[in-house]
Enzyme design. Structure first.
Site, PDB file in Angstrom:
ATOM      1  N   CYS A  93      -3.092   8.957   3.270  1.00 13.62           N
ATOM      2  CA  CYS A  93      -2.807   8.325   1.973  1.00 13.62           C
ATOM      3  C   CYS A  93      -3.934   8.535   0.978  1.00 13.62           C
ATOM      4  O   CYS A  93      -3.710   8.518  -0.229  1.00 13.62           O
ATOM      5  CB  CYS A  93      -2.536   6.838   2.160  1.00 13.62           C
ATOM      6  N   GLU A  99       0.884  -1.167   0.000  1.00 12.59           N
ATOM      7  CA  GLU A  99       0.000   0.000   0.000  1.00 12.59           C
ATOM      8  C   GLU A  99       0.912   1.204   0.000  1.00 12.59           C
ATOM      9  O   GLU A  99       1.595   1.457   0.993  1.00 12.59           O
ATOM     10  CB  GLU A  99      -0.869   0.022   1.268  1.00 12.59           C
TER      11      GLU A  99
HETATM   12  P1  NAP Z   1       8.320   4.938   4.498  1.00 12.62           P
HETATM   13  O1  NAP Z   1       9.433   5.847   4.785  1.00 12.62           O
HETATM   14  O2  NAP Z   1       8.323   4.199   3.211  1.00 12.62           O
HETATM   15  O3  NAP Z   1       8.256   3.933   5.738  1.00 12.62           O
HETATM   16  C1  NAP Z   1       7.226   2.997   5.860  1.00 12.62           C
HETATM   17  C2  NAP Z   1       7.665   1.875   6.775  1.00 12.62           C
HETATM   18  O4  NAP Z   1       8.714   1.135   6.152  1.00 12.62           O
HETATM   19  C3  NAP Z   1       8.228   2.355   8.111  1.00 12.62           C
HETATM   20  O5  NAP Z   1       7.833   1.458   9.116  1.00 12.62           O
HETATM   21  C4  NAP Z   1       9.725   2.292   7.874  1.00 12.62           C
HETATM   22  O6  NAP Z   1      10.443   2.162   9.064  1.00 12.62           O
HETATM   23  C5  NAP Z   1       9.813   1.035   7.052  1.00 12.62           C
HETATM   24  N1  NAP Z   1      11.025   0.892   6.253  1.00 12.62           N
HETATM   25  C6  NAP Z   1      11.760   1.874   5.693  1.00 12.62           C
HETATM   26  N2  NAP Z   1      12.791   1.321   5.001  1.00 12.62           N
HETATM   27  C7  NAP Z   1      12.680  -0.022   5.146  1.00 12.62           C
HETATM   28  C8  NAP Z   1      13.444  -1.139   4.679  1.00 12.62           C
HETATM   29  N3  NAP Z   1      14.509  -0.967   3.894  1.00 12.62           N
HETATM   30  N4  NAP Z   1      13.050  -2.377   5.033  1.00 12.62           N
HETATM   31  C9  NAP Z   1      11.956  -2.568   5.818  1.00 12.62           C
HETATM   32  N5  NAP Z   1      11.205  -1.551   6.292  1.00 12.62           N
HETATM   33  C10 NAP Z   1      11.557  -0.297   5.951  1.00 12.62           C
HETATM   34  O7  NAP Z   1       6.913   5.694   4.542  1.00 12.62           O
HETATM   35  P2  NAP Z   1       6.391   6.680   5.670  1.00 12.62           P
HETATM   36  O8  NAP Z   1       7.108   7.967   5.517  1.00 12.62           O
HETATM   37  O9  NAP Z   1       6.349   5.997   6.996  1.00 12.62           O
HETATM   38  O10 NAP Z   1       4.862   6.852   5.231  1.00 12.62           O
HETATM   39  C11 NAP Z   1       4.413   7.832   4.324  1.00 12.62           C
HETATM   40  C12 NAP Z   1       4.057   7.190   3.018  1.00 12.62           C
HETATM   41  O11 NAP Z   1       3.149   6.138   3.243  1.00 12.62           O
HETATM   42  C13 NAP Z   1       3.361   8.158   2.080  1.00 12.62           C
HETATM   43  O12 NAP Z   1       3.950   8.039   0.837  1.00 12.62           O
HETATM   44  C14 NAP Z   1       1.923   7.666   2.050  1.00 12.62           C
HETATM   45  O13 NAP Z   1       1.268   7.896   0.835  1.00 12.62           O
HETATM   46  C15 NAP Z   1       2.079   6.210   2.295  1.00 12.62           C
HETATM   47  N6  NAP Z   1       0.874   5.634   2.908  1.00 12.62           N
HETATM   48  C16 NAP Z   1       0.105   4.804   2.149  1.00 12.62           C
HETATM   49  C17 NAP Z   1      -1.048   4.237   2.697  1.00 12.62           C
HETATM   50  C18 NAP Z   1      -1.908   3.293   1.896  1.00 12.62           C
HETATM   51  O14 NAP Z   1      -2.762   2.663   2.495  1.00 12.62           O
HETATM   52  N7  NAP Z   1      -1.700   3.163   0.604  1.00 12.62           N
HETATM   53  C19 NAP Z   1      -1.395   4.514   4.024  1.00 12.62           C
HETATM   54  C20 NAP Z   1      -0.588   5.369   4.765  1.00 12.62           C
HETATM   55  C21 NAP Z   1       0.562   5.917   4.193  1.00 12.62           C
HETATM   56  P3  NAP Z   1      11.147   3.432   9.750  1.00 12.62           P
HETATM   57  O15 NAP Z   1      10.068   4.430  10.018  1.00 12.62           O
HETATM   58  O16 NAP Z   1      11.744   2.856  10.976  1.00 12.62           O
HETATM   59  O17 NAP Z   1      12.138   3.935   8.744  1.00 12.62           O
END
Ligand code: NAP
Length: 519
Positions: free
Chosen positions: A295, A256
Site C-alpha cells: 500500500c 486504510e
Molecule cells: P478489497 O478487495 O477491498 O478487500 C479488502 C477486504 O475487504 C477483504 O478482506 C475482502 O474480503 C473484504 N471485503 C470485500 N467486500 C466486502 C464487503 N462488501 N463487506 C465486507 N468486507 C468486504 O482489497 P484487497 O484486494 O484485499 O486489497 C488491496 C487493496 O488494499 C489495494 O487497493 C491496497 O492499496 C489496499 N491496501 C491498503 C493498505 C493501507 O494500509 N492503506 C494496506 C494494504 C492494502 P474478501 O477477500 O473475502 O473479498
C-alpha cells in the site's frame, strides 16, 4: 488440500457455503478451499462483547502487553513454516514473506514494550487537568476509557500477517476483543497465523475470533460501542462507509485504502550522489518488493523535466537486474502477483496507463506459461498533470515517471492531484525546498519521508510502516489513522471530559505523576 475454518465461540468451525479456491500463484494450482458461514453472527458478536471484553479488561495494560509478547514469541517459533506458507499462497519471495511476518512480530513486540509505560489503571489520562471557573475547585480532566464493544478488523490480501497483527496489537492492548477477517486470496497464511495464536492458550476466551471467507450478515450485528477497522481498496471502503450498520449507529470506522504514493526528486540532487542512489534503490524496492503489492509503494515518480531521460535510463538499468521467477528460489528477487484476479486487474491497469505515455519497460505480458508473472513496468507520462496517473492505483509492479518544473510548489500541486495519500517521499538537500514541500504536501498525507545527502546512508525505506509513527492518510487513502505509538489505541477508547470537584477529579482521574489533591 487445506480446508480453511473459522475460529468462533472458542472452537474451529467449518463453513457451509460452496467453496472458493485458493491458489499457489507460481504454479496456478489449487492449494486450499474456503467455505463461508457455519456460525451464528449474533452469537459471535455477543461472545466477544460479553466474554472476551470483560476478561480482557480485567487485566492490566502490563498483563495485556505480556499476552502480545507471548503471541510474538509463538509466531517467531513458527517463523520458518510461516515463511513457506507465505511463499506458497502469496507468491512472495523469502524477503517479501519476512517483510510481512517479521513486521507482525515486531509490531506485537513494540506494543508489548509500550504496555510497560501505560498506567496500571484501566484507562488513559489525556493531557493535563485544567481549572474551569474562577474557583480552583472546579476542575476538568480528559481521560480515555475502553469501549465495551468488539473490534471487527477486515484485512487486505497483501499483508496477511502484519495487517492482522498491527490492528490486533492496538485493540487488545486497549482492552477490546477482536474479530479478524482476512483477505480471501491469501487467507491460508492468515489462517495458519490464527492457529498459532490460538494454540498459545494465552488469548482470553472470546478476545480473538477469526472468520474465513465472507462475513455474511455480521456487520448488521454491530452496535454503537463496536468499531470496524478496514484495510483494502477504496471501492470496498466506500461500500462499508455507506453500510446500514455504519449509518445507523454512527459506528466508528477506520479506513486504510488505496494510495497513489509519490516520490519527488528535487533539482539539487546530483546524479551519483547518495540521495540520488537512494532514490533509485528505493524505487526499485517499491516496484518489485511484494511484486508491487504494497500500500505504501511509490506509484508516481516526479522528476524535473530536464532529467526525465536520465532517471528513466537509470531505473531501467536497475530494474533489468531483477531476477523474476519461482519465489522459493533463493536468488529470485520478484515473484508473481498473488492471484489470477490481481493479474488481470494489474494487466488492465498497465494497458490503460500506457495509453497516456510511453511504456519504458515491462508491460502487461504474461512472462511464463504458468504463474501470474509480469516484469517490472515503468511508464513515462506525456504530462505530469494527466488525470489518468492521479486516478488509478495499479496494485502491482508498476510505476510512472511524471515530469514537473522542479519547484516544490508544482511538485506538491501535482502530488495533491492523487486526492490524498499514505506517504510521499522527497529527495532534496535545499532546506527551503523541503520546508515548502512539507507544508504544501502535508495536508494531503499521513506521512512525509525526506532524504538528503546528510541522512541518506542511515534512512529506512519510505515504504516501511513503523509502529512508532502514524500510518494512514486523508481522502483517497481512506481518511484513517493507525499505529503511532499510544495514538494507535485511541480508536478503541472513548475520550471523556470529566468535570467536577478538583479533589475528586484529580485524585481519581488525574495523572498520578502530577496530580496534587487539594481540598
Ligand atoms: P478489497 O478487495 O477491498 O478487500 C479488502 C477486504 O475487504 C477483504 O478482506 C475482502 O474480503 C473484504 N471485503 C470485500 N467486500 C466486502 C464487503 N462488501 N463487506 C465486507 N468486507 C468486504 O482489497 P484487497 O484486494 O484485499 O486489497 C488491496 C487493496 O488494499 C489495494 O487497493 C491496497 O492499496 C489496499 N491496501 C491498503 C493498505 C493501507 O494500509 N492503506 C494496506 C494494504 C492494502 P474478501 O477477500 O473475502 O473479498
Amino acid at each position: 488440500m487445506h480446508q480453511l475454518t473459522s475460529y468462533v465461540l472458542g472452537r474451529w468451525t467449518e463453513g457451509t457455503s460452496a467453496p472458493t479456491a485458493l491458489h499457489n500463484p507460481t504454479t496456478e494450482s489449487e492449494i486450499a478451499q474456503v467455505r463461508s458461514g457455519g456460525f451464528d453472527a449474533a452469537a459471535v458478536v455477543a461472545h466477544a462483547r460479553t466474554v472476551g471484553g470483560p476478561r480482557l479488561r480485567a487485566l492490566s495494560h502490563l498483563e495485556r502487553g505480556e499476552i502480545l509478547r507471548a503471541l510474538a514469541h509463538a509466531l517467531h517459533e513458527k517463523r520458518e513454516e510461516l515463511i513457506l506458507v507465505s511463499i506458497e499462497n502469496g507468491g512472495t519471495t523469502r524477503g517479501d514473506a519476512k517483510f510481512d511476518i517479521d513486521g507482525a512480530i515486531g509490531t506485537l513486540t513494540w506494543y508489548a514494550d509500550l504496555a510497560k509505560s501505560l498506567p496500571a489503571r484501566g484507562f488513559l489520562v489525556d493531557g493535563p487537568g485544567l481549572q474551569l471557573s474562577r474557583s480552583p475547585r472546579c476542575w476538568g480532566q480528559h481521560i480515555r476509557v475502553p469501549r465495551p464493544g468488539v473490534a471487527l478488523h477486515i484485512n487486505a490480501f497483501n499483508v496477511p500477517a502484519w495487517g492482522m497483527l498491527e490492528k490486533m496489537a492496538c485493540a487488545l492492548l486497549a482492552g477490546m476483543p477482536v474479530i479478524e477477517k482476512p483477505g480471501t486470496p491469501t487467507a491460508l497464511l492468515a489462517w495458519r497465523v490464527a492457529q498459532v495464536l490460538v494454540d498459545t492458550g494465552k488469548l482470553p476466551e472470546g478476545s480473538f475470533q477469526f472468520i474465513s471467507g465472507s462475513l455474511g450478515n455480521l456487520m448488521e450485528e454491530l452496535g454503537p460501542q463496536d468499531c470496524v477497522a478496514f484495510t483494502g481498496s477504496s471501492g470496498t471502503g466506500m461500500k462499508l462507509r455507506a453500510s446500514n450498520a455504519v449509518i445507523r449507529h454512527n459506528l466508528r470506522l477506520n479506513i486504510e485504502a488505496d494510495s497513489l504514493n509519490a516520490a519527488v526528486l528535487a533539482p539539487d540532487v546530483e546524479a551519483g550522489s547518495e540521495s540520488y542512489n537512494l532514490f533509485l534503490a528505493n524505487l526499485v524496492t517499491d516496484i518489485t518488493q511484494k511484486t508491487g503489492q504494497k500500500c505504501t509503494a511509490t506509484r508516481r515518480i516526479l522528476v524535473p523535466s530536464a532529467r526525465v531521460a536520465e532517471v528513466r535510463a537509470d531505473l531501467i538499468a536497475e530494474l533489468s537486474r531483477i531476477k523474476i521467477g519461482n519465489p522459493a528460489d533463493k536468488d529470485t528477487r520478484m515473484g508473481p502477483l498473488a492471484s489470477g484476479a490481481q493479474f488481470r486487474d494489474v494487466g488492465a491497469g498497465i494497458e490503460r496507463l500506457a495509453q497516456h505515455g510511453e511504456l519504458a519497460c515491462g508491460g502487461a505480458k504474461k512472462l511464463f506459461e504458468k504463474g501470474w508473472f509480469y516484469a517490472p513496468t515503468l511508464i513515462v507520462a506525456r504530462a505530469g498533470r494527466d488525470a489518468a496517473f492521479h486516478a488509478e492505483e495499479v496494485f502491482g509492479p508498476c510505476a510512472s515517471i511524471l515530469p514537473y518544473d522542479g519547484t516544490a510548489a508544482e511538485a506538491a500541486e501535482i502530488v495533491a492531484l492523487g486526492g490524498g495519500g499514505l506517504v510521499t517521499s522527497a529527495y532534496a538537500n535545499d532546506p527551503s525546498w523541503c520546508e515548502q514541500y512539507v507544508l504544501a504536501a502535508g495536508p494531503w498525507h499521513g506521512r512525509i519521508w525526506m532524504a538528503s545527502d546528510k541522512s541518506a546512508e542511515q534512512s529506512l525505506p519510505p515504504g516501511m510502516v513503523l509502529p512508532s509513527m502514524i500510518h494512514g492518510g486523508p481522502g483517497r487513502a481512506g481518511g484513517g489513522e493507525e499505529l503511532g505509538s499510544e495514538r494507535g489505541l485511541e480508536f478503541y477508547l472513548q475520550r471523556v471530559a470529566v468535570q467536577g470537584f478538583k479533589g475528586l477529579v484529580e485524585a481519581s482521574f488525574g495523572d498520578p505523576k502530577t496530580a496534587v489533591t487539594t481540598g
